[in-house]
Design an enzyme around this catalytic site. Structure first.
Site, PDB file in Angstrom:
ATOM      1  N   THR A   1     148.845  71.846  36.877  1.00 63.23           N
ATOM      2  CA  THR A   1     148.399  70.806  35.946  1.00 63.23           C
ATOM      3  C   THR A   1     147.423  71.378  34.924  1.00 63.23           C
ATOM      4  O   THR A   1     147.512  71.077  33.722  1.00 63.23           O
ATOM      5  CB  THR A   1     147.740  69.634  36.719  1.00 63.23           C
TER       6      THR A   1
ATOM      7  N   GLN B   1     148.098  71.368  30.879  1.00 64.72           N
ATOM      8  CA  GLN B   1     147.187  70.697  29.949  1.00 64.72           C
ATOM      9  C   GLN B   1     146.577  71.684  28.960  1.00 64.72           C
ATOM     10  O   GLN B   1     146.364  71.362  27.792  1.00 64.72           O
ATOM     11  CB  GLN B   1     146.092  69.984  30.739  1.00 64.72           C
TER      12      GLN B   1
ATOM     13  N   GLY C   1     140.782  72.120  42.999  1.00 62.75           N
ATOM     14  CA  GLY C   1     141.692  71.958  44.125  1.00 62.75           C
ATOM     15  C   GLY C   1     140.987  71.963  45.461  1.00 62.75           C
ATOM     16  O   GLY C   1     139.767  71.831  45.554  1.00 62.75           O
TER      17      GLY C   1
ATOM     18  N   THR D   1     132.761  78.395  38.277  1.00 61.78           N
ATOM     19  CA  THR D   1     132.085  79.008  39.413  1.00 61.78           C
ATOM     20  C   THR D   1     130.778  79.615  38.895  1.00 61.78           C
ATOM     21  O   THR D   1     130.396  79.388  37.747  1.00 61.78           O
ATOM     22  CB  THR D   1     132.954  80.122  40.007  1.00 61.78           C
TER      23      THR D   1
ATOM     24  N   CYS E   1     151.833  65.424  48.499  1.00 59.43           N
ATOM     25  CA  CYS E   1     151.485  64.178  49.191  1.00 59.43           C
ATOM     26  C   CYS E   1     152.719  63.349  49.519  1.00 59.43           C
ATOM     27  O   CYS E   1     152.690  62.483  50.392  1.00 59.43           O
ATOM     28  CB  CYS E   1     150.550  63.329  48.336  1.00 59.43           C
TER      29      CYS E   1
END
Lengths: 445, 445
Positions: A15, A19, A276, A267, A43
């Protein structure tokens, strides 16, 4: 040309790449995915077993070919084994050719996800599976068909355990669920999980608490309670370990094996972003507390944020999470958000419980919803909400989530103007009543 | 002793009286209700016809006897015919004894409600009913049983029209719905009401647009289009007139026949409060615009506010309404809040439409939800939202309502953290997508 490497091509990574391409047609984007498939709806996998998802294809969004059309290069079966954040390079292991090479980036997006924990007692048995990757789903469905499976053992009672149990049952497979201690689905309060037992009784699921598999003997499982049961199929859902070992030498800060990120999705190293299941962030409503971001909603939200950040719009930032989550188990829905019960114990708070019908009480199909909120004595904010019911539990957690996110207090719940008609709520919805009760309770504090 | 007179004993008045008694055991409370019944769930009445409400008793909350136990005196069949706000008296007409008397109050709570508009062409026909009071329900059900009704004509397509049509159909009665112009259920956008036609086709309801009843001839209705149809039962649902004529000489300000109230629930006269269907208040999110408060949620909310005001807590005030409303019509749900389309035309705004499945797209029972929002160009606030779909439309209007109420903009919808699992939403729920689309659209403005 700016080059972005994305580590992991499932929800978050794929994703973010899409994007970013949308925002910037020029940037170079490469996705390395260590397994076979990318960009699939993990899912949805349990629901393919049960038949609510009819088409396997519908589980996949993008293929490497479709990505290539958008000028995004995908390498599957390619595992990143190390990150050199000083040199801005990654070490890539190509599983197909069993070779290793180095690639360099200007920006790195980490979406490595997690791996299902393995149970030593069963992991080598041929009939043991976990359901984590799309390939796992294929193995399971093939195994069920080829062996005409009519019984299964499900180890664990987390959301995977519940969803797979429901869907195996729907497929006509009799499930025995094993839970190694005496509490199932620990996302919900121990005294609110009764509906899970009810559903298992109604639907013919056998539950064995305080029970593990000691060893597998052919098609049988020998249990810690001394029983031996048929176990032609064993599915384990006992948690996830973040895939962050490859970062150990990277100078990327890890905490409890997770990757902390800041409001930009970065980070500790400026040109390395992460999202994630392996990411640690903070609660939106209690910013001093951390939360693992192991759900699909945050992955998609962070994908948008990181893509915008990389494309140069620094105004779009990450505000933290409430941790809103929901699981369906047959007719019942269980949802929560917020801090864990354990963390709340350290904060001055009070609780409010409200049990009320999901629609007007005189409707014959009205069924109970139980809401518990844990309220900060200082701020009146809902630190944690738990909702159990059938139809409409999802609505109540979403409304509580939207309200809390904008700083609404528990007392202010009385003012949420719900769409009322007898099939949908009461004129004082259960949400409103939590507020009315909280006001009364606060007066006695 | 302080004496409170409550005018009207249905939802608003009865609830205000109950709450006031709870807050203050000493105050004297009298309720005058001009009809037979008090404190009943009028919204549930259509569902008693169809069988979703099985027990008539469940529609009634309190009886005069139960109120008496709480030291609240209820006089049914007593109509207030005038208020003298200088003398603090009301003129009461006792229908049973056909006598008039005067009663005095320290505080007056007006909850007179409205009366269904009558259609001259049908009002004198024995088979014509409206469904407004509990007694109406009794007449209708008795009439259906005694005459073994198998067909009915429903005049009007407002929420009463839709709900009664659904429930008559469920009862096995074939309904012909007449709408005098060419647009049904004007609460929803003309180009979003297609599901209503679909439902009628699916369920065998006959709809005649641009059609009225010219006159009734025995068991037949002669229509304005020249047709004559069987009309053994005619139910009209063509709107409500506020019951405020008795206030004409009271010095209580009326506007368009409605009673404007302030944040305390007061009329222009300090010791006279008002709530319920006959009240005019303002929009919470657009305070300069007025709204009629003719729904159950506001009546219950205002009952709490007025009771607290009278009991001395002036801190609990009325913030205005969003006007959140929802109607079920067979499998479809239609919900809106906010200004009318007409009023919005005068405000600089843009619209965002999003059509998306109510659950993950790969779920076989996923069905579309269509959301349209009208966004203030100045503030980004949602001035009006319209939601059409099946399961889960109620959730989306409630989330939009909770968000907008706290000042959340359309752009901020991207951050509402919904409880995601495939049976409930997408990882980017339709609510979130409205936000993403609004951001894109705003960039092009």
């Amino acid at each position: 040309m700016t080059r972005v490497i994305v580590v992991g091509g499932v929800a978050g990574g794929a994703t973010a790449a899409s994007q970013l391409r949308r925002l910037n047609p020029d940037i170079e984007i490469v996705i390395y995915e260590r397994y076979r498939d990318i960009s699939y709806g993990s899912c949805g996998m349990p629901y393919y077993i049960g038949g609510d998802v009819e088409k396997w294809d519908s589980l996949t969004n993008m293929t490497p070919e479709k990505f290539r059309d958008r000028n995004i290069f995908v390498k599957t079966e390619h595992e990143i084994t190390a990150v050199n954040s000083k040199e801005n390079t990654v070490t890539v292991y190509d599983k197909n050719s069993d070779t290793e090479f180095t690639d360099s980036y200007d920006y790195l997006i980490l979406s490595p996800g997690g791996s299902p924990k393995k149970l030593p007692a069963v992991k080598d048995a041929a009939q043991t599976f976990s359901l984590h990757k799309l390939a796992d789903l294929d193995y399971i469905v093939k195994f069920i068909k080829e062996n005409n499976i009519k019984e299964a053992v499900l180890v664990g009672s987390g959301y995977i355990g519940l969803e797979v149990t429901e869907n195996l049952t729907k497929r006509g497979i009799k499930v025995t669920m094993l839970q190694r201690d005496e509490r199932i689905y620990k996302n919900i309060e121990a005294d609110m999980n009764g509906v899970l037992y009810e559903a298992m009784t109604e639907k013919g699921v056998t539950l064995k608490l305080n029970t593990e598999i000691d060893y597998v003997d052919g098609g049988k499982a020998v249990l810690s309670n001394g029983e031996t049961i048929d176990a032609p199929l064993i599915i384990t859902g006992v948690g996830i370990t973040p895939n962050t070992e490859f970062l150990n030498s990277s100078n990327i800060t890890l905490k409890d094996g997770l990757i902390p990120i800041n409001k930009n999705g970065q980070t500790n190293i400026d040109n390395i972003y992460a999202l994630g299941d392996a990411v640690m962030t903070h609660f939106q409503h209690v910013p001093e507390m951390t939360i693992q971001s192991a759900l699909a909603w945050p992955a998609h939200r962070l994908a948008h944020i990181i893509a915008n950040q990389l494309a140069g719009d620094r105004s779009i930032t990450h505000e933290g999470l409430l941790g809103t989550n929901i699981v369906k188990f047959f007719d019942y829905n269980i949802a929560t958000f917020g801090l864990s019960e354990k963390d709340i114990a350290e904060i001055p708070h009070f609780t409010v419980d409200q049990k009320q019908k999901n629609k007007s009480g005189y409707m014959k199909d009205a069924s109970p919803i139980h809401i518990r909120v844990y309220v900060s004595k200082d701020s009146g904010l809902i630190l944690r909400a738990a909702v159990v019911g059938t139809e409409g539990a999802d609505k109540r957690i979403d409304v509580l989530s939207a309200h809390t996110r904008l700083g609404g207090t528990v007392y202010d719940l009385i003012n949420i103007e719900v769409g009322y008609s007898p099939p949908f709520s009461s004129p004082k919805d259960v949400i409103n009543m939590v507020g009315y009760k909280a006001i009364e309770k606060a007066e006695d504090l």
